[in-house]
Design an enzyme around this catalytic site. Structure first.
Site, PDB file in Angstrom:
ATOM      1  N   CYS A 115       0.807  -1.224   0.000  1.00  0.00           N
ATOM      2  CA  CYS A 115       0.000   0.000   0.000  1.00  0.00           C
ATOM      3  C   CYS A 115       0.842   1.278   0.000  1.00  0.00           C
ATOM      4  O   CYS A 115       0.336   2.354  -0.312  1.00  0.00           O
ATOM      5  CB  CYS A 115      -0.946   0.002   1.195  1.00  0.00           C
ATOM      6  SG  CYS A 115      -2.124  -1.365   1.196  1.00  0.00           S
ATOM      7  N   HIS A 254      -3.218   7.353   2.777  1.00  0.00           N
ATOM      8  CA  HIS A 254      -3.658   6.074   2.226  1.00  0.00           C
ATOM      9  C   HIS A 254      -5.062   5.783   2.742  1.00  0.00           C
ATOM     10  O   HIS A 254      -5.335   5.882   3.939  1.00  0.00           O
ATOM     11  CB  HIS A 254      -2.691   4.980   2.661  1.00  0.00           C
ATOM     12  CG  HIS A 254      -3.164   3.592   2.389  1.00  0.00           C
ATOM     13  ND1 HIS A 254      -3.715   3.213   1.180  1.00  0.00           N
ATOM     14  CD2 HIS A 254      -3.174   2.473   3.181  1.00  0.00           C
ATOM     15  CE1 HIS A 254      -4.043   1.934   1.234  1.00  0.00           C
ATOM     16  NE2 HIS A 254      -3.738   1.463   2.433  1.00  0.00           N
ATOM     17  N   ASN A 284      -9.988   0.176   0.033  1.00  0.00           N
ATOM     18  CA  ASN A 284      -8.533   0.201   0.069  1.00  0.00           C
ATOM     19  C   ASN A 284      -7.995  -0.305  -1.256  1.00  0.00           C
ATOM     20  O   ASN A 284      -7.999  -1.504  -1.527  1.00  0.00           O
ATOM     21  CB  ASN A 284      -8.042  -0.680   1.221  1.00  0.00           C
ATOM     22  CG  ASN A 284      -6.520  -0.742   1.323  1.00  0.00           C
ATOM     23  OD1 ASN A 284      -5.805  -0.265   0.448  1.00  0.00           O
ATOM     24  ND2 ASN A 284      -6.032  -1.343   2.388  1.00  0.00           N
TER      25      ASN A 284
END
Length: 327
Positions: A115, A254, A284
């Site tokens: 990520c 994020h 996500n």
């Protein structure tokens, strides 16, 4: 002579057409819309369907970023891609993107940091620009973690979406661009979030992949470390840039989980109105998360010339990173 900064000229993103709402997941696993929204902030997520490819989303996002930058593909010196979702062990996904854009010979390579991948890629591109290696670089964050998801595991299947985001950076003599970037990793915490290599499936895949070959996550521990790491790297990045939290006009974190985003903002005493959030409609999207959110922030008028924007992320590895930019 003043140091060159990697200035962001334009941003672009692309998402799959298919969207899976919480109500649809209610019919698939033992969960509810309320349970998902209260714990994650997610209402729906874009999911790659049959016949769709991540490389196509990457190309679309890249072309939009190039158009926004008024840069022709032929002007690029390099392509740096942050991803863990390439269709091949090799060649690098960046090489496939290079060909899709009709280019040849320019440098192209991938950065695998889960990520945090986009910020690792941006930091790498910025370093090359500062060193004088490249003048104009396409930086992409793209992932399709739903192809690695166990759709019978309610702890993880509600979290992830797919997509691609891209920025074009160019050497700039002045105070606009990437002012500072910081990257960290801790392999001792790899078991908090991981997936075995080679696993591919999808929401509509038949048969579904074996559960032990899908994303594995220790949620409560990962939550605590994500809040801690993102908070620490935000302050470290600002200090390296010679800035304070009060100097920041917008934070683009994020988009892992709304509770994580809010916890980091509270820890740093960032006002909620200065934190950009789109996790409700994206979920996500891993390495794509930050550039997708950045693109949306630009399109809705949240960023203006001269603004200071702080980007932060944390992902499997564990990896965590930050970047401070003057827009």
């Amino acid at each position: 002579m003043q140091a060159m900064l990697a200035r962001v000229l334009g941003v672009g993103s692309a998402l799959p057409a298919r969207r899976v709402a919480n109500a649809e997941l209610e019919r698939r696993v033992e969960t509810t819309d309320e349970w998902i929204r209260t714990r994650t902030g997610i209402r729906e997520r874009p999911v790659i369907g049959r016949g769709e490819r991540l490389i196509d989303l990457m190309e679309a996002a890249s072309r939009r970023a190039l158009e926004a930058s008024r840069v022709a593909p032929a002007e690029l010196d390099a392509i740096v891609v942050g991803t863990v979702s390439g269709e091949h062990a090799f060649p690098a996904t960046s090489c496939e993107l290079q060909a899709a854009l009709g280019l040849d010979r320019i440098s192209a390579f991938d950065v695998a940091a889960a990520c945090s991948g986009f910020l690792f890629a941006l930091s790498t591109a910025s370093a090359h620009v500062r060193a004088g290696d490249f003048r104009t670089v396409l930086v992409v964050g793209a992932d399709a973690l739903t192809t690695m998801t166990n759709w019978n595991d309610r702890r993880t299947c509600v979290l992830f979406g797919d997509g691609a985001g891209a920025v074009v950076v160019r050497a700039h003599e002045g105070d606009r661009g990437v002012l500072a970037s910081v990257t960290h990793a801790s392999g001792s915490m790899a078991d908090l979030l991981y997936v075995r290599a080679g696993q591919r499936g999808g929401y509509d895949a038949e048969p579904q992949p074996e559960p032990e070959a899908c994303i594995r996550m220790r949620g409560p521990e990962l939550f605590r470390w994500a809040v801690r790491c993102m908070g620490e790297v935000a302050l470290e990045t600002l200090e390296r840039a010679g800035l304070s939290p009060a100097d920041v006009d917008l934070v683009v974190p994020h988009q892992a989980n709304l509770r994580i985003i809010n916890a980091v903002a509270d820890k740093l005493e960032f006002p909620r109105e200065k934190t950009f959030v789109n996790v409700e409609t994206t979920g996500n999207t891993s390495a794509a998360s930050v550039p997708i959110a950045l693109d949306e922030a630009v399109r809705v008028g949240r960023l203006h010339e001269g603004d200071v924007v702080l980007l932060v992320a944390c992902g499997g590895g564990l990896t965590w990173a930050g970047a401070a930019l003057r827009w």
